[in-house]
Write a protein that holds these residues in place. Structure first.
Motif, short mmCIF file in Angstrom:
data_model
loop_
_atom_site.label_atom_id
_atom_site.label_comp_id
_atom_site.label_asym_id
_atom_site.label_seq_id
_atom_site.Cartn_x
_atom_site.Cartn_y
_atom_site.Cartn_z
N THR A 103 37.63 -16.05 12.54
CA THR A 103 37.58 -15.26 13.76
C THR A 103 36.26 -15.46 14.49
N ARG A 104 36.28 -15.12 15.77
CA ARG A 104 35.07 -15.24 16.59
C ARG A 104 33.98 -14.30 16.08
N ASP A 105 34.35 -13.09 15.70
CA ASP A 105 33.39 -12.08 15.25
C ASP A 105 33.78 -11.57 13.86
N PRO A 106 33.44 -12.31 12.82
CA PRO A 106 33.84 -11.87 11.48
C PRO A 106 33.10 -10.59 11.06
N THR A 107 33.76 -9.82 10.23
CA THR A 107 33.16 -8.62 9.67
C THR A 107 32.10 -9.03 8.66
N PRO A 108 30.89 -8.53 8.78
CA PRO A 108 29.86 -8.87 7.82
C PRO A 108 30.29 -8.48 6.40
N CYS A 109 29.91 -9.27 5.45
CA CYS A 109 30.24 -9.00 4.06
C CYS A 109 29.72 -7.61 3.67
N CYS A 110 30.57 -6.85 3.01
CA CYS A 110 30.19 -5.52 2.52
C CYS A 110 29.78 -4.58 3.64
#
Length: 113
Positions: A103-110
């Motif tokens: 995705t363009r804006d991935p969810t940051p890990c954790c």
């Protein structure tokens, strides 16, 4: 293989093997490739293959996507070169759609932990 650059890759010595593999079209992400600008909105797998240099569309963990499967591109498609083929990996989404795995804006890990 369509869309690979013929320009030599310049990088640090520790990254040269990966850069050479990407430049040869064996492995690596594709950002700009033939047809990338046409991959906007919701398209079928067959349309993605027809409009672009993408050779295959896969569903993560499930194999090839059905030609009639609808893909919501979100205007952001980052296929990968794998052994000379340009492969778009998708994942199931709401409404029976597929979306690109990257995705363009991935969810940051954790996030929020």
């Amino acid at each position: 293989m369509a869309g690979a650059t013929a320009a030599p890759a310049r990088t640090t010595p520790d990254l040269s093997a990966g850069a050479a593999a990407a430049a040869a079209g064996r492995f690596g992400r594709a950002v700009i490739f033939p047809g990338w600008r046409d991959l906007t909105g919701t398209l079928t797998t067959a349309e993605v293959l027809e409009l672009s240099a993408i050779d295959k569309v896969e569903v993560l963990g499930s194999g090839p996507a059905d030609p009639s499967a609808r893909i919501d591109t979100g205007g952001f498609v980052r296929p990968q070169y794998r052994l000379g083929e340009l492969v778009l990996t998708t994942t199931p989404a709401a409404g029976g759609l597929l979306v690109p795995f990257e995705t363009r804006d991935p969810t940051p890990c954790c996030a929020n932990h």
